[in-house]
Design an enzyme around this catalytic site. Structure first.
Site, PDB file in Angstrom:
ATOM      1  N   HIS A 157      46.507  20.499  -7.614  1.00  0.00           N
ATOM      2  CA  HIS A 157      46.344  19.111  -7.901  1.00  0.00           C
ATOM      3  C   HIS A 157      47.131  18.195  -7.596  1.00  0.00           C
ATOM      4  O   HIS A 157      46.771  16.940  -7.544  1.00  0.00           O
ATOM      5  CB  HIS A 157      46.008  19.381  -9.549  1.00  0.00           C
ATOM      6  CG  HIS A 157      44.662  19.933 -10.082  1.00  0.00           C
ATOM      7  ND1 HIS A 157      43.489  19.273  -9.738  1.00  0.00           N
ATOM      8  CD2 HIS A 157      44.593  20.863 -10.827  1.00  0.00           C
ATOM      9  CE1 HIS A 157      42.660  19.784 -10.214  1.00  0.00           C
ATOM     10  NE2 HIS A 157      43.038  21.017 -11.029  1.00  0.00           N
TER      11      HIS A 157
ATOM     12  N   SER B 126      44.018  21.148 -21.117  1.00  0.00           N
ATOM     13  CA  SER B 126      44.007  20.495 -19.753  1.00  0.00           C
ATOM     14  C   SER B 126      44.357  19.141 -19.717  1.00  0.00           C
ATOM     15  O   SER B 126      44.895  18.642 -18.850  1.00  0.00           O
ATOM     16  CB  SER B 126      42.492  20.340 -19.410  1.00  0.00           C
ATOM     17  OG  SER B 126      41.887  21.801 -19.393  1.00  0.00           O
TER      18      SER B 126
ATOM     19  N   HIS C 264      49.831  21.901 -20.944  1.00  0.00           N
ATOM     20  CA  HIS C 264      50.610  20.854 -19.770  1.00  0.00           C
ATOM     21  C   HIS C 264      51.523  20.054 -20.601  1.00  0.00           C
ATOM     22  O   HIS C 264      51.333  19.879 -21.873  1.00  0.00           O
ATOM     23  CB  HIS C 264      49.093  20.187 -19.414  1.00  0.00           C
ATOM     24  CG  HIS C 264      48.542  20.793 -18.349  1.00  0.00           C
ATOM     25  ND1 HIS C 264      48.886  20.798 -16.922  1.00  0.00           N
ATOM     26  CD2 HIS C 264      47.814  21.527 -18.387  1.00  0.00           C
ATOM     27  CE1 HIS C 264      48.300  21.458 -16.236  1.00  0.00           C
ATOM     28  NE2 HIS C 264      47.211  21.854 -16.895  1.00  0.00           N
TER      29      HIS C 264
END
Lengths: 343, 343
Positions: free
Chosen positions: A18, A169, A198
């Site tokens: 990502h 997420s 995260h």
């Protein structure tokens, strides 16, 4: 009471994709996979940021095909298991999952948005049928109450999942949120529970520890935190802190530090830090994988990224809805134009 | 029950000086002080990394004198109070503290190693006598038990300190360690308690929250975490997370995000990240301010920094003992030479 073994899975070569618009090369995959293997990491996850079969114009095209990514990793892993992240919709059983199993993946994690476990039934069934270690993954779990998460996770258990991982997420959780959810899942299911954190609010490591203390036995972490937005829980910090607390991971601390340093040199243009926009995206509860797109489109149209995140948060966007970014940006442009006309 | 106001102090322009070998310029001081003032930060702390009067060959010479640093900050602060960090031994009353008061500092924090509160008596007395807001600071507090910390803090209270801040100077704490110490201090003293966190084990923010939940009402944080080693608790993350939890800080979130972005552009060569050596220094309990010196001397002599930290940790070194780094490095060189001779 002796402390449980914690099973660490390392998605550096999947979530990290990502951070580089899915441009990790076969050579980079080979280098890090070999280093993680040497450090004794139990599972290395490889692929496009959004997982198997996700390379596309809409969410971004991979530099390398799934076949190249997986075959390269396979060749460089000896003791470490090869894992994949699979979102039904991106990944089909016949085109993608069958191929991955044939290439020799060991661990298959079937993922859905936190309220859509239904879509994982066939994929979980297939992975089990092929004899693979199979987990259910619920994403964006700050969008569901503990009770709802238990219901969704129970479906996955019923479909055959051998463990459940919940993902933060958006990097939106504080430790108390994690404890509530993990406690409910540990009570409501009979299979192991894991957490994937995260760092948007600086809580990647702290939330992972909170999960463990609430009964989780699986954690995800990436080298230097390489991953979407503010990055993931940093695997080498996790290993150090778990060691300090007396949990076994089977990972060699000096060797995982070396692997992380190698990753910084060889695969990361920048080590993730908590940027201002990451903080706002965490507060807004927007998926970290959106950050590259939000940054690019916002600057193209000259709007404040922070306002874009707030609007996306209000719309409760989820991965796969990247097309809503441009819609929200155009809305902000329109508001600005109207304001200019009035003045 | 409504949540208490949390008093935030921002040592970006003091602890951050450790990250640039004390080379912050007057212009940089001016730029960030003005931005922090605009964001509503209550206290901005300015100076050499080791505080007032510390500029020296041994721990590093400041680019600017204390007079220039303090006068520049004073000129750029309107609503924000100007603070200083004062370690008796580095700072004398007659040469340094008097001068700082004359320049117009508002907040004076007198600091000592966690077991040496005795040395702060005269300085605390002087600061109170001059009518300044005066705090006692205990550094390297992972080296003392909660009981011992209470005894030392009680001395400072007796000397006249109006609040006590404990520092996790080595970034060695996990949240449980912080809760134990803050709880004991809140119970044992009648003045406000604060916490100053570092991020070596990824716990800068989490430990700060743990402190608040245990009853602390003061926190330190720096822009982007700018500070020694792996950096400090990141002020803009602190503000965001405290806001999310319902604590008032009086700081404007968007403006502190802007101030942090400005700091990154104008004063920081690099945003701190958790490097491998920071993790080991946190695990070893070595003061983060040592990191520049350890890195330089280790690479000069070709020894593994990690071994240097472990040895320094065993010796229980504290700030001011920077000369022990070379001693430890030479020891490692000797061990290597002897090993080579045997082989």
């Amino acid at each position: 009471m002796s402390k449980p073994y914690i099973l660490i899975s390392d998605p550096t070569l999947r979530d990290g994709n990502h951070a580089v618009a899915h441009q990790l090369s076969a050579k980079q995959i080979a280098i890090y996979a070999a280093a993680a293997d040497k450090a004794g990491v139990p599972i290395v996850e490889v692929g496009h940021g959004n997982g198997l079969g996700a390379s596309s114009l809409q969410v971004g095209e991979s530099l390398e095909s799934d076949v190249v990514l997986l075959k390269t990793a396979r060749k460089n892993l000896t003791n470490t298991k090869l894992g994949i992240h699979v979102i039904p919709g991106f990944a089909t059983i016949n085109r993608d999952l069958k191929l991955a199993v044939d290439i020799g993946v060991d661990v298959i994690r079937i993922a859905s948005h936190c309220t859509e476990a239904d879509i994982t039934q066939r994929h979980i069934g297939y992975a089990r049928e092929r004899g693979k270690e199979t987990y259910g993954v619920l994403m964006m779990t700050h969008m569901a109450t503990p009770e709802l998460l238990v219901e969704e996770a129970q479906k996955m258990e019923l479909y055959g999942a051998e463990g459940i991982i919940i993902m933060d997420s958006a990097g939106a959780f504080l430790p108390g949120d994690v404890v509530d959810r993990i406690t409910a899942l540990v009570d409501g299911l009979s299979i192991p529970i894991g957490f994937h954190g995260h760092n948007n609010l600086g809580m990647g490591i702290a939330n992972s520890l909170a999960a463990i203390e609430a009964g989780a036995t699986m954690l995800d972490g990436t080298a230097k935190g390489f991953g979407a937005g503010a990055g993931n829980a940093q695997i080498e910090v996790l290993v150090a802190v778990l060691e300090k607390l007396g949990y076994a991971t089977g990972i060699d601390l000096y060797k995982i530090l070396d692997a992380a340093d190698l990753a910084e040199r060889e695969i990361m243009p920048l080590v993730p830090v908590i940027k201002s926009e990451s903080i706002i995206s965490g507060l807004s509860g927007v998926f970290s994988g959106f950050s590259k797109h939000v940054s690019r489109i916002s600057s193209e149209y000259g709007v404040d990224q922070r306002d874009v995140y707030r609007k996306l948060g209000k719309r409760k966007v989820v991965a796969g809805q990247e097309d809503l970014i441009i819609e929200v940006v155009l809305e902000l442009v329109k508001i600005r134009k109207n304001a200019a006309r009035v003045n």
